[in-house]
Motif scaffolding. Structure first.
Motif, PDB file in Angstrom:
ATOM      1  N   ALA A   1      96.440 -37.219  29.243  1.00  0.00           N
ATOM      2  CA  ALA A   1      97.450 -36.212  29.576  1.00  0.00           C
ATOM      3  C   ALA A   1      98.127 -36.503  30.913  1.00  0.00           C
ATOM      4  N   ALA A   2      97.463 -37.263  31.767  1.00  0.00           N
ATOM      5  CA  ALA A   2      98.025 -37.562  33.088  1.00  0.00           C
ATOM      6  C   ALA A   2      99.290 -38.405  32.944  1.00  0.00           C
ATOM      7  N   ARG A   3     100.290 -38.064  33.741  1.00  0.00           N
ATOM      8  CA  ARG A   3     101.558 -38.791  33.720  1.00  0.00           C
ATOM      9  C   ARG A   3     101.516 -39.896  34.783  1.00  0.00           C
ATOM     10  N   VAL A   4     100.667 -40.890  34.510  1.00  0.00           N
ATOM     11  CA  VAL A   4     100.459 -42.051  35.386  1.00  0.00           C
ATOM     12  C   VAL A   4     100.710 -43.285  34.530  1.00  0.00           C
ATOM     13  N   PHE A   5     101.691 -44.105  34.943  1.00  0.00           N
ATOM     14  CA  PHE A   5     102.148 -45.202  34.096  1.00  0.00           C
ATOM     15  C   PHE A   5     102.235 -46.521  34.864  1.00  0.00           C
ATOM     16  N   PRO A   6     101.897 -47.638  34.199  1.00  0.00           N
ATOM     17  CA  PRO A   6     102.114 -48.938  34.835  1.00  0.00           C
ATOM     18  C   PRO A   6     103.601 -49.306  34.792  1.00  0.00           C
ATOM     19  N   LEU A   7     104.113 -49.833  35.879  1.00  0.00           N
ATOM     20  CA  LEU A   7     105.444 -50.416  36.004  1.00  0.00           C
ATOM     21  C   LEU A   7     106.619 -49.452  35.915  1.00  0.00           C
ATOM     22  N   GLN A   8     106.762 -48.722  34.831  1.00  0.00           N
ATOM     23  CA  GLN A   8     107.937 -47.870  34.691  1.00  0.00           C
ATOM     24  C   GLN A   8     107.606 -46.613  33.908  1.00  0.00           C
ATOM     25  N   LEU A   9     108.477 -45.630  34.049  1.00  0.00           N
ATOM     26  CA  LEU A   9     108.307 -44.371  33.325  1.00  0.00           C
ATOM     27  C   LEU A   9     108.781 -44.534  31.885  1.00  0.00           C
ATOM     28  N   PRO A  10     108.146 -43.835  30.961  1.00  0.00           N
ATOM     29  CA  PRO A  10     108.673 -43.834  29.589  1.00  0.00           C
ATOM     30  C   PRO A  10     109.941 -42.973  29.527  1.00  0.00           C
ATOM     31  N   GLN A  11     110.687 -43.101  28.462  1.00  0.00           N
ATOM     32  CA  GLN A  11     111.854 -42.249  28.271  1.00  0.00           C
ATOM     33  C   GLN A  11     111.393 -40.810  28.050  1.00  0.00           C
TER      34      GLN A  11
END
Length: 144
Positions: A29-39
Motif C-alpha cells: 500500500a505504501a507509495r514508494v517507487f524505484p526510479l519514477q512514479l507510476p501514472q
C-alpha cells in the motif's frame, strides 16, 4: 539473488509505521517507487534511485564496503505535505546504522548522511502540477 541496498531502502520505508502512514500505509500500500512514479499516482509519493556506486578496493580486492549515493524524491501538489514527508524521511534515515531484513536477505547499513536537497515545481497540462523535493544521501553498506 543477494539482497541489495535498493531492497533495504524500499523495505525500511514500507515497514516503518510512522513513515508508511504518511505515504499510504505499510507493505504494497505504501507509495514508494524505484526510479519514477507510476501514472495516476496518489500523493504524497516517494521515489528512490541509485545515483552512483563507487567501488572501494583494499589489498587488491573489493573492500566490500560501498558508499552509494542515493536520491529520494518526494512529490505532492501541496508543498506543506512535501516538507512533512521529507522531514519524516530524514528522521527515518539520518545517521541510521543497522541491519535491514529485506525480502531478499539482510542488508547491513553502516551509516546514512544527507548531502544535498533541492525543491522545484513540475507543471502539468491537466492539473496545477506538483511540488518536488529531492534529497541526496550517502548510504554506506556492506555488499554481500
Amino acid at each position: 539473488m543477494a539482497a541489495d541496498l535498493s531492497d533495504a531502502i524500499r523495505y525500511r520505508m514500507e515497514t516503518d509505521a510512522t513513515f508508511a502512514a504518511l505515504v499510504g500505509g505499510t507493505g504494497d500500500a505504501a507509495r514508494v517507487f524505484p526510479l519514477q512514479l507510476p501514472q495516476r499516482v496518489t500523493y504524497p509519493a516517494v521515489t528512490y534511485q541509485l545515483i552512483s556506486r563507487p567501488r572501494l578496493y583494499a589489498g587488491g580486492g573489493n573492500a566490500g564496503l560501498t558508499p552509494d549515493r542515493v536520491q529520494f524524491g518526494i512529490y505532492d501538489p501541496d508543498f506543506a505535505d512535501v516538507v512533512s514527508v521529507a522531514q519524516a524521511l530524514k528522521t527515518l534515515w539520518e545517521a541510521f546504522v543497522g541491519t535491514v531484513a529485506a525480502t531478499a536477505g539482510n542488508v547491513v547499513i553502516l551509516g546514512v548522511h544527507f548531502l544535498d536537497e533541492r525543491d522545484f515545481h513540475e507543471a502539468a497540462a491537466d492539473t496545477a502540477g506538483r511540488y518536488v523535493r529531492q534529497l541526496d544521501a550517502r548510504m554506506w553498506w556492506q555488499e554481500p
